[in-house]
Scaffold this motif. Sequence first.
Motif, mmCIF file in Angstrom:
data_model
loop_
_atom_site.group_PDB
_atom_site.id
_atom_site.type_symbol
_atom_site.label_atom_id
_atom_site.label_comp_id
_atom_site.label_asym_id
_atom_site.label_seq_id
_atom_site.Cartn_x
_atom_site.Cartn_y
_atom_site.Cartn_z
ATOM 1 N N ILE A 1 -3.336 7.284 -4.312
ATOM 2 C CA ILE A 1 -4.434 6.322 -4.144
ATOM 3 C C ILE A 1 -5.370 6.352 -5.352
ATOM 4 O O ILE A 1 -5.806 5.308 -5.842
ATOM 5 C CB ILE A 1 -5.206 6.604 -2.848
ATOM 6 C CG1 ILE A 1 -4.338 6.267 -1.638
ATOM 7 C CG2 ILE A 1 -6.525 5.820 -2.804
ATOM 8 C CD1 ILE A 1 -4.899 6.728 -0.315
ATOM 9 N N ASP A 2 -5.639 7.532 -5.868
ATOM 10 C CA ASP A 2 -6.535 7.668 -7.016
ATOM 11 C C ASP A 2 -5.977 7.020 -8.273
ATOM 12 O O ASP A 2 -6.732 6.705 -9.194
ATOM 13 C CB ASP A 2 -6.826 9.140 -7.297
ATOM 14 C CG ASP A 2 -7.674 9.781 -6.222
ATOM 15 O OD1 ASP A 2 -8.338 9.049 -5.453
ATOM 16 O OD2 ASP A 2 -7.676 11.032 -6.139
ATOM 17 N N ARG A 3 -4.667 6.818 -8.338
ATOM 18 C CA ARG A 3 -4.034 6.234 -9.524
ATOM 19 C C ARG A 3 -3.840 4.727 -9.412
ATOM 20 O O ARG A 3 -3.334 4.093 -10.342
ATOM 21 C CB ARG A 3 -2.705 6.932 -9.775
ATOM 22 C CG ARG A 3 -2.900 8.388 -10.145
ATOM 23 C CD ARG A 3 -1.626 9.177 -10.304
ATOM 24 N NE ARG A 3 -0.480 8.421 -10.715
ATOM 25 C CZ ARG A 3 0.771 8.743 -10.380
ATOM 26 N NH1 ARG A 3 1.007 9.789 -9.626
ATOM 27 N NH2 ARG A 3 1.783 8.012 -10.809
ATOM 28 N N ILE A 4 -4.249 4.106 -8.276
ATOM 29 C CA ILE A 4 -4.116 2.655 -8.116
ATOM 30 C C ILE A 4 -5.120 1.947 -9.026
ATOM 31 O O ILE A 4 -6.307 2.236 -8.991
ATOM 32 C CB ILE A 4 -4.349 2.237 -6.651
ATOM 33 C CG1 ILE A 4 -3.238 2.782 -5.756
ATOM 34 C CG2 ILE A 4 -4.426 0.708 -6.540
ATOM 35 C CD1 ILE A 4 -3.475 2.548 -4.274
ATOM 36 N N VAL A 5 -4.601 1.023 -9.838
ATOM 37 C CA VAL A 5 -5.469 0.258 -10.736
ATOM 38 C C VAL A 5 -5.507 -1.223 -10.371
ATOM 39 O O VAL A 5 -6.317 -1.979 -10.909
ATOM 40 C CB VAL A 5 -5.058 0.435 -12.220
ATOM 41 C CG1 VAL A 5 -5.276 1.873 -12.665
ATOM 42 C CG2 VAL A 5 -3.618 0.007 -12.451
ATOM 43 N N TYR A 6 -4.608 -1.647 -9.467
ATOM 44 C CA TYR A 6 -4.578 -3.048 -9.040
ATOM 45 C C TYR A 6 -3.811 -3.129 -7.728
ATOM 46 O O TYR A 6 -2.832 -2.403 -7.540
ATOM 47 C CB TYR A 6 -3.883 -3.919 -10.098
ATOM 48 C CG TYR A 6 -3.804 -5.371 -9.713
ATOM 49 C CD1 TYR A 6 -4.885 -6.211 -9.904
ATOM 50 C CD2 TYR A 6 -2.653 -5.888 -9.146
ATOM 51 C CE1 TYR A 6 -4.823 -7.545 -9.539
ATOM 52 C CE2 TYR A 6 -2.581 -7.222 -8.776
ATOM 53 C CZ TYR A 6 -3.668 -8.041 -8.971
ATOM 54 O OH TYR A 6 -3.603 -9.358 -8.595
ATOM 55 N N THR A 7 -4.239 -4.012 -6.838
ATOM 56 C CA THR A 7 -3.527 -4.236 -5.577
ATOM 57 C C THR A 7 -3.384 -5.737 -5.338
ATOM 58 O O THR A 7 -4.352 -6.485 -5.447
ATOM 59 C CB THR A 7 -4.283 -3.602 -4.386
ATOM 60 O OG1 THR A 7 -4.352 -2.189 -4.586
ATOM 61 C CG2 THR A 7 -3.590 -3.901 -3.069
ATOM 62 N N ALA A 8 -2.160 -6.141 -5.025
ATOM 63 C CA ALA A 8 -1.879 -7.517 -4.618
ATOM 64 C C ALA A 8 -1.590 -7.469 -3.121
ATOM 65 O O ALA A 8 -0.714 -6.731 -2.673
ATOM 66 C CB ALA A 8 -0.676 -8.072 -5.374
ATOM 67 N N ALA A 9 -2.337 -8.236 -2.358
ATOM 68 C CA ALA A 9 -2.169 -8.243 -0.905
ATOM 69 C C ALA A 9 -0.830 -8.854 -0.523
ATOM 70 O O ALA A 9 -0.396 -9.849 -1.113
ATOM 71 C CB ALA A 9 -3.301 -9.027 -0.249
ATOM 72 N N GLY A 10 -0.192 -8.252 0.473
ATOM 73 C CA GLY A 10 1.075 -8.790 0.980
ATOM 74 C C GLY A 10 0.891 -10.225 1.450
ATOM 75 O O GLY A 10 -0.122 -10.558 2.074
ATOM 76 N N GLY A 11 1.858 -11.074 1.158
ATOM 77 C CA GLY A 11 1.720 -12.494 1.457
ATOM 78 C C GLY A 11 2.241 -12.927 2.808
ATOM 79 O O GLY A 11 1.993 -14.051 3.231
ATOM 80 N N LEU A 12 2.976 -12.057 3.509
ATOM 81 C CA LEU A 12 3.507 -12.421 4.815
ATOM 82 C C LEU A 12 2.634 -11.837 5.908
ATOM 83 O O LEU A 12 2.133 -10.721 5.777
ATOM 84 C CB LEU A 12 4.943 -11.908 4.962
ATOM 85 C CG LEU A 12 5.951 -12.453 3.963
ATOM 86 C CD1 LEU A 12 7.317 -11.833 4.222
ATOM 87 C CD2 LEU A 12 6.046 -13.969 4.040
ATOM 88 N N ILE A 13 2.478 -12.576 6.976
ATOM 89 C CA ILE A 13 1.670 -12.121 8.109
ATOM 90 C C ILE A 13 2.593 -11.965 9.307
ATOM 91 O O ILE A 13 3.376 -12.864 9.619
ATOM 92 C CB ILE A 13 0.528 -13.117 8.425
ATOM 93 C CG1 ILE A 13 -0.387 -13.219 7.223
ATOM 94 C CG2 ILE A 13 -0.216 -12.698 9.680
ATOM 95 C CD1 ILE A 13 -1.436 -14.299 7.342
#
Length: 74
Positions: free
Chosen positions: A59-71
Amino acid sequence: MLNISTSAAADNAAYFAAVANAERRALSSYFDQHVIADEDHRYIAIDEGDYGALSQGLIDRIVYTAAGGLIDEH
């Protein structure tokens, strides 16, 4: 002698390539896609669903997150 501008350009290119990969994968995933940095300035995109609960170190190394597109709601 290290050429700073070339190194920075390579770091930027690697980062944006990983972001593009994460964005593309997020479109067809229920899970968030994270871009993770390592100490060598390399970047990878991971699918949160492949890892279950992420460790604090990851988690500390995350620099970007793209939210999942399917619900998954019906």
